[in-house]
Design an enzyme around this catalytic site. Structure first.
Site, PDB file in Angstrom:
ATOM      1  N   GLY A  42       0.833  -1.195   0.000  1.00 51.97           N
ATOM      2  CA  GLY A  42       0.000   0.000   0.000  1.00 51.97           C
ATOM      3  C   GLY A  42       0.867   1.243   0.000  1.00 51.97           C
ATOM      4  O   GLY A  42       2.099   1.159   0.095  1.00 51.97           O
ATOM      5  N   LEU A  43       0.245   2.392  -0.105  1.00 52.78           N
ATOM      6  CA  LEU A  43       0.971   3.652  -0.142  1.00 52.78           C
ATOM      7  C   LEU A  43       1.699   3.927   1.168  1.00 52.78           C
ATOM      8  O   LEU A  43       1.357   3.381   2.215  1.00 52.78           O
ATOM      9  CB  LEU A  43       0.004   4.805  -0.418  1.00 52.78           C
ATOM     10  CG  LEU A  43      -0.685   4.842  -1.785  1.00 52.78           C
ATOM     11  CD1 LEU A  43      -1.697   5.975  -1.818  1.00 52.78           C
ATOM     12  CD2 LEU A  43       0.336   5.007  -2.909  1.00 52.78           C
ATOM     13  N   SER A  46      -0.151   4.349   4.705  1.00 48.86           N
ATOM     14  CA  SER A  46      -1.438   3.633   4.695  1.00 48.86           C
ATOM     15  C   SER A  46      -1.652   2.805   5.952  1.00 48.86           C
ATOM     16  O   SER A  46      -2.792   2.459   6.291  1.00 48.86           O
ATOM     17  CB  SER A  46      -1.540   2.732   3.458  1.00 48.86           C
ATOM     18  OG  SER A  46      -0.497   1.770   3.447  1.00 48.86           O
ATOM     19  N   GLY A  47      -0.571   2.467   6.647  1.00 48.81           N
ATOM     20  CA  GLY A  47      -0.695   1.680   7.872  1.00 48.81           C
ATOM     21  C   GLY A  47      -0.071   0.308   7.805  1.00 48.81           C
ATOM     22  O   GLY A  47      -0.267  -0.506   8.721  1.00 48.81           O
ATOM     23  N   SER A  49       3.106  -0.916   8.125  1.00 45.54           N
ATOM     24  CA  SER A  49       4.010  -1.275   9.219  1.00 45.54           C
ATOM     25  C   SER A  49       3.288  -1.334  10.554  1.00 45.54           C
ATOM     26  O   SER A  49       3.536  -2.229  11.366  1.00 45.54           O
ATOM     27  CB  SER A  49       5.173  -0.269   9.305  1.00 45.54           C
ATOM     28  OG  SER A  49       6.003  -0.353   8.172  1.00 45.54           O
ATOM     29  N   SER A 116       5.989  -1.856  -2.328  1.00 44.89           N
ATOM     30  CA  SER A 116       5.994  -2.806  -3.448  1.00 44.89           C
ATOM     31  C   SER A 116       4.954  -2.407  -4.502  1.00 44.89           C
ATOM     32  O   SER A 116       3.935  -3.084  -4.656  1.00 44.89           O
ATOM     33  CB  SER A 116       5.773  -4.242  -2.970  1.00 44.89           C
ATOM     34  OG  SER A 116       4.697  -4.363  -2.077  1.00 44.89           O
TER      35      SER A 116
END
Length: 209
Positions: A42-43, A46-47, A49, A116
């Site tokens: 995700g960007l 975005s959360g 980690s 990714s």
């Protein structure tokens, strides 16, 4: 921007694969759970980690073997020689996939937290793992919300042209077409997101019911 497709070739000669005397099944029996790779994508902001480390904490507190491979951490060491060009991003993900595969073979539940951005790269990692062991988790969050959460000021620098090839601003992000799990972190909080991941692991038989 078009990503140049490259194929990694093994440069080493006269090498053979050394098979372990301990089977995957023996490792899983000892650990008491299965292994897989949870691939959070995700960007930035975005959360990924945050959810990954939350799930890792829950798993470890249950006595399970789990480890987070974080994007920034990996670039401090293993991939410190890579930048953010499309080609370097591809190599970055390829290496992480190989590391995740080794961790899985040791019986560890791996949680990767990388932007990714390219489907082709994520699909390439999926193909290197046994069927059912690559679980793609799309952490979906609007660009506006990601920018609002950006405590590092990366988006601001990217919009000012200070960070080239920044995903979502000056470089593309290709959303997963059929992820095993979609987390809408515009709506879900951390605990709800983590529980959804744990439910996925249970449904896939990685965790006991």
């Amino acid at each position: 921007m078009t990503k140049t497709k490259t194929k990694t070739k093994t440069k080493s000669q006269n090498i053979t694969w050394s098979h372990s005397h301990v089977t995957r099944e023996e490792r899983e029996k000892t650990l008491g759970h299965g292994a897989c790779t949870l691939w959070f994508t995700g960007l930035s902001g975005s959360g990924k980690s945050t959810v990954a480390v939350t799930v890792e904490r829950v798993l470890v507190e249950r006595g399970l073997s789990a480890y987070v491979l974080d994007g920034d951490n990996i670039r401090h060491g293993l991939n410190s020689n890579l930048g953010f060009s499309p080609e370097d991003r591809t190599e970055n993900i390829r290496r992480i996939g190989e590391v995740a595969k080794l961790f899985n073979d040791a019986g560890v539940i791996v949680l990767t937290a990388f932007i990714s951005p390219y489907r082709e790269d994520r699909d390439a990692v999926r193909k290197t793992l046994p069927d059912g062991e690559f679980l793609e988790v799309f952490v979906d969050c609007s660009l506006d919300e990601c920018e609002r959460r950006d405590v590092k000021g990366l988006y601001q620098k990217a919009r000012a042209g200070e960070i080239p090839e920044f995903t979502g601003i000056s470089a593309p992000y290709e959303e997963p077409l059929a992820p095993e799990l979609l987390l809408d972190t515009n709506k879900l909080d951390i605990d709800e997101s983590a529980q959804a991941v744990l439910d996925l692991l249970q449904s896939r038989g990685v965790l006991d019911g």
